[in-house]
Design a protein around this motif. Sequence first.
Motif, short mmCIF file in Angstrom:
data_model
loop_
_atom_site.label_atom_id
_atom_site.label_comp_id
_atom_site.label_asym_id
_atom_site.label_seq_id
_atom_site.Cartn_x
_atom_site.Cartn_y
_atom_site.Cartn_z
N MET A 181 -36.81 1.43 -36.88
CA MET A 181 -36.38 0.03 -36.83
C MET A 181 -37.17 -0.84 -37.81
O MET A 181 -36.62 -1.75 -38.43
CB MET A 181 -36.50 -0.50 -35.41
CG MET A 181 -35.46 0.06 -34.45
SD MET A 181 -35.43 -0.78 -32.84
CE MET A 181 -36.99 -0.23 -32.16
N LYS A 182 -38.46 -0.53 -37.96
CA LYS A 182 -39.29 -1.29 -38.91
C LYS A 182 -38.80 -1.07 -40.35
O LYS A 182 -38.70 -2.03 -41.12
CB LYS A 182 -40.76 -0.85 -38.79
CG LYS A 182 -41.45 -1.31 -37.53
CD LYS A 182 -41.68 -2.82 -37.55
CE LYS A 182 -42.48 -3.27 -36.35
NZ LYS A 182 -42.73 -4.75 -36.37
N PHE A 183 -38.49 0.16 -40.67
CA PHE A 183 -37.98 0.46 -42.02
C PHE A 183 -36.62 -0.23 -42.23
O PHE A 183 -36.38 -0.82 -43.29
CB PHE A 183 -37.83 1.97 -42.21
CG PHE A 183 -39.13 2.69 -42.42
CD1 PHE A 183 -39.95 2.39 -43.50
CD2 PHE A 183 -39.54 3.69 -41.54
CE1 PHE A 183 -41.14 3.05 -43.71
CE2 PHE A 183 -40.73 4.36 -41.73
CZ PHE A 183 -41.54 4.05 -42.81
N GLU A 184 -35.77 -0.14 -41.26
CA GLU A 184 -34.44 -0.74 -41.36
C GLU A 184 -34.54 -2.25 -41.55
O GLU A 184 -33.85 -2.83 -42.40
CB GLU A 184 -33.64 -0.40 -40.10
CG GLU A 184 -32.15 -0.62 -40.23
CD GLU A 184 -31.42 -0.11 -39.01
OE1 GLU A 184 -30.36 0.52 -39.20
OE2 GLU A 184 -31.90 -0.34 -37.88
N ASN A 185 -35.41 -2.89 -40.78
CA ASN A 185 -35.59 -4.35 -40.90
C ASN A 185 -36.17 -4.73 -42.25
O ASN A 185 -35.78 -5.74 -42.84
CB ASN A 185 -36.50 -4.85 -39.78
CG ASN A 185 -35.86 -4.74 -38.40
OD1 ASN A 185 -34.63 -4.68 -38.29
ND2 ASN A 185 -36.67 -4.72 -37.36
N ALA A 186 -37.09 -3.90 -42.76
CA ALA A 186 -37.69 -4.18 -44.07
C ALA A 186 -36.65 -4.08 -45.18
O ALA A 186 -36.63 -4.92 -46.10
CB ALA A 186 -38.84 -3.21 -44.33
N LEU A 187 -35.79 -3.10 -45.11
CA LEU A 187 -34.74 -2.94 -46.12
C LEU A 187 -33.75 -4.09 -46.07
O LEU A 187 -33.31 -4.59 -47.11
CB LEU A 187 -34.02 -1.60 -45.92
CG LEU A 187 -34.83 -0.35 -46.25
CD1 LEU A 187 -34.15 0.90 -45.70
CD2 LEU A 187 -35.04 -0.21 -47.76
N ASP A 188 -33.41 -4.52 -44.88
CA ASP A 188 -32.50 -5.65 -44.73
C ASP A 188 -33.13 -6.93 -45.28
O ASP A 188 -32.47 -7.73 -45.94
CB ASP A 188 -32.12 -5.84 -43.26
CG ASP A 188 -31.23 -4.71 -42.74
OD1 ASP A 188 -30.63 -4.01 -43.58
OD2 ASP A 188 -31.13 -4.55 -41.52
N ALA A 189 -34.43 -7.11 -45.00
CA ALA A 189 -35.14 -8.30 -45.48
C ALA A 189 -35.22 -8.32 -47.00
O ALA A 189 -35.18 -9.38 -47.62
CB ALA A 189 -36.54 -8.36 -44.88
N GLN A 190 -35.31 -7.13 -47.62
CA GLN A 190 -35.39 -7.03 -49.07
C GLN A 190 -34.01 -6.91 -49.71
O GLN A 190 -33.89 -6.72 -50.92
CB GLN A 190 -36.26 -5.82 -49.45
CG GLN A 190 -37.71 -5.95 -48.99
CD GLN A 190 -38.53 -4.69 -49.22
OE1 GLN A 190 -38.25 -3.92 -50.14
NE2 GLN A 190 -39.55 -4.47 -48.40
N GLN A 191 -32.97 -7.01 -48.87
CA GLN A 191 -31.57 -6.96 -49.33
C GLN A 191 -31.29 -5.71 -50.17
O GLN A 191 -30.64 -5.76 -51.22
CB GLN A 191 -31.22 -8.23 -50.12
CG GLN A 191 -31.34 -9.50 -49.29
CD GLN A 191 -30.94 -10.74 -50.06
OE1 GLN A 191 -31.00 -10.77 -51.29
NE2 GLN A 191 -30.52 -11.77 -49.35
N THR A 192 -31.80 -4.59 -49.68
CA THR A 192 -31.62 -3.31 -50.36
C THR A 192 -30.31 -2.66 -49.92
O THR A 192 -30.04 -2.54 -48.72
CB THR A 192 -32.78 -2.36 -50.05
OG1 THR A 192 -34.02 -2.97 -50.47
CG2 THR A 192 -32.61 -1.03 -50.77
N ILE A 193 -29.52 -2.24 -50.88
CA ILE A 193 -28.27 -1.54 -50.57
C ILE A 193 -28.57 -0.04 -50.54
O ILE A 193 -29.05 0.54 -51.51
CB ILE A 193 -27.20 -1.84 -51.64
CG1 ILE A 193 -26.89 -3.34 -51.65
CG2 ILE A 193 -25.93 -1.03 -51.36
CD1 ILE A 193 -25.94 -3.75 -52.76
N TYR A 194 -28.29 0.59 -49.41
CA TYR A 194 -28.60 2.02 -49.25
C TYR A 194 -27.53 2.68 -48.41
O TYR A 194 -26.74 2.01 -47.72
CB TYR A 194 -29.97 2.20 -48.61
CG TYR A 194 -30.09 1.61 -47.22
CD1 TYR A 194 -29.87 2.40 -46.09
CD2 TYR A 194 -30.41 0.26 -47.02
CE1 TYR A 194 -29.98 1.87 -44.81
CE2 TYR A 194 -30.52 -0.28 -45.76
CZ TYR A 194 -30.30 0.54 -44.65
OH TYR A 194 -30.39 0.00 -43.39
N THR A 195 -27.51 4.01 -48.46
CA THR A 195 -26.50 4.76 -47.70
C THR A 195 -27.09 5.57 -46.55
O THR A 195 -26.38 5.94 -45.62
CB THR A 195 -25.74 5.73 -48.63
OG1 THR A 195 -26.68 6.59 -49.28
CG2 THR A 195 -24.96 4.96 -49.68
#
Length: 332
Positions: A181-195
Motif C-alpha cells: 500500500m505504501k508503494f502504491e500510494n507513492a506511485l499515485d502521489a508521483q503520478q506514475t503510469i504503471y501496469t
Amino acid sequence: MDSLTQIVLGAAVGEVVLGRKIGNKAMLYGAIAGTIPDLDVLASHFTDTVTALEIHRGFTHSIVFSVLFAPIFGWIVSRYEKYKNFKGWSWLFFWAFITHPLLDAHTTWGTQLFWPFDLRLAFKSIFVVDPLYTLPFLICLALAMFQHKTSPKRRLYNRWGLILSSAYLVISMILKGLAYMKFENALDAQQTIYTDIDTRPAPLTTLLWTANVDTKDAYLVGYYSFCDKKPITFYKYPKHHEYLGDLRNNDKVKRMIHISKGWYTITKKNDKLYFNDLRFGTIGIKPDNNQFVFQYEIQVLENGEVRFIETPKDGRDAKNLMADLWLRIRGN
C-alpha cells in the motif's frame, strides 16, 4: 528457504509425528527428509542452465512427490530400524516433504506445489534466509532435543517453535500488504503510469521491502522501510528488450523469459549481452548498481546454439550489501 531452516522445520515435524515413540531419531529423520526436496539442485551438474532453473523447486517440491515418495522412504527405513511401523515412517516423510515446499512458497522463487501444472506458488513474503524465522525455531528445537521423549516439556518446546515460526510467516504477509500500500500510494502521489507492481522483502529482514514497477520502457525499483520518514524514491532500469533482436524467437530465450515471469532487463557490456532476472534485484541498493543477483551472459555459439552462463558473484559485494541494508532499514 536455506538448508538450515529446512532441517529445523523437518526435525520439528518429525518430532510431532514420531517423537513420543522414537525420541531424537524422529528429529534426525525429519531433518533428513526436510533436505531431500532440495536435491533437485544437482540437476545443474547434468543439464544446461535454463533446464536446471526449470527443474529447481519443481517436481521434488510438489504434492505429487510427497504422496509418491513418502511411502517409499517409509518402507525403506522401516526395514532396518527397530521401529517397524511402516505407516508411522511414511507419515513422517510425507509431512517433512510437504512442509518443505509450503515454506518455500513464501519466498521470491516460490514452488511448483501443484506440479505437473505450470503454476509457481510464490507469496514473496520472506527472504530465503531470515534469522527472525530460523533462530527462535532452532532454540526451541534444541531445548526439546534434550528432554526425554515422553516429557511434556519436549512437546511444549517443539510446539512453541512451530507456533513462533508460523506466526512470523503470518506477520510477514501482513507487513507485505502494508508495504504494498505504501508503494502504491507513492506511485499515485508521483503520478506514475504503471501496469504492475511486484513486492518482496529485502535480504534477511521483513522491515525493509522493495518493489519492482512495470512501466512502458523501464522498470522502476523502490525501497521502503517501516522506519522511513521521507517519500519513497524510485530508480529507473531501462528494459532494453530490443537488444535481444532475433534471439527473442529462440526457444531457450523464451523459456528464460517465462522463468522470470517477464521481469527482466537486457544489458550490454564489452560487446556481451546479459539477461538480468529483476525479481531478485541487484547486489546492493544504490541506484547506480547494475550488478544483478541473477545475471546470465547470453552466448551464441557458431552452430547457433544459445547458452546462458550465470555471472559469478563477488564476496565483497555481499559485505557491502549488508552495510547498505543496515543503513536503509534505519530509514531514509
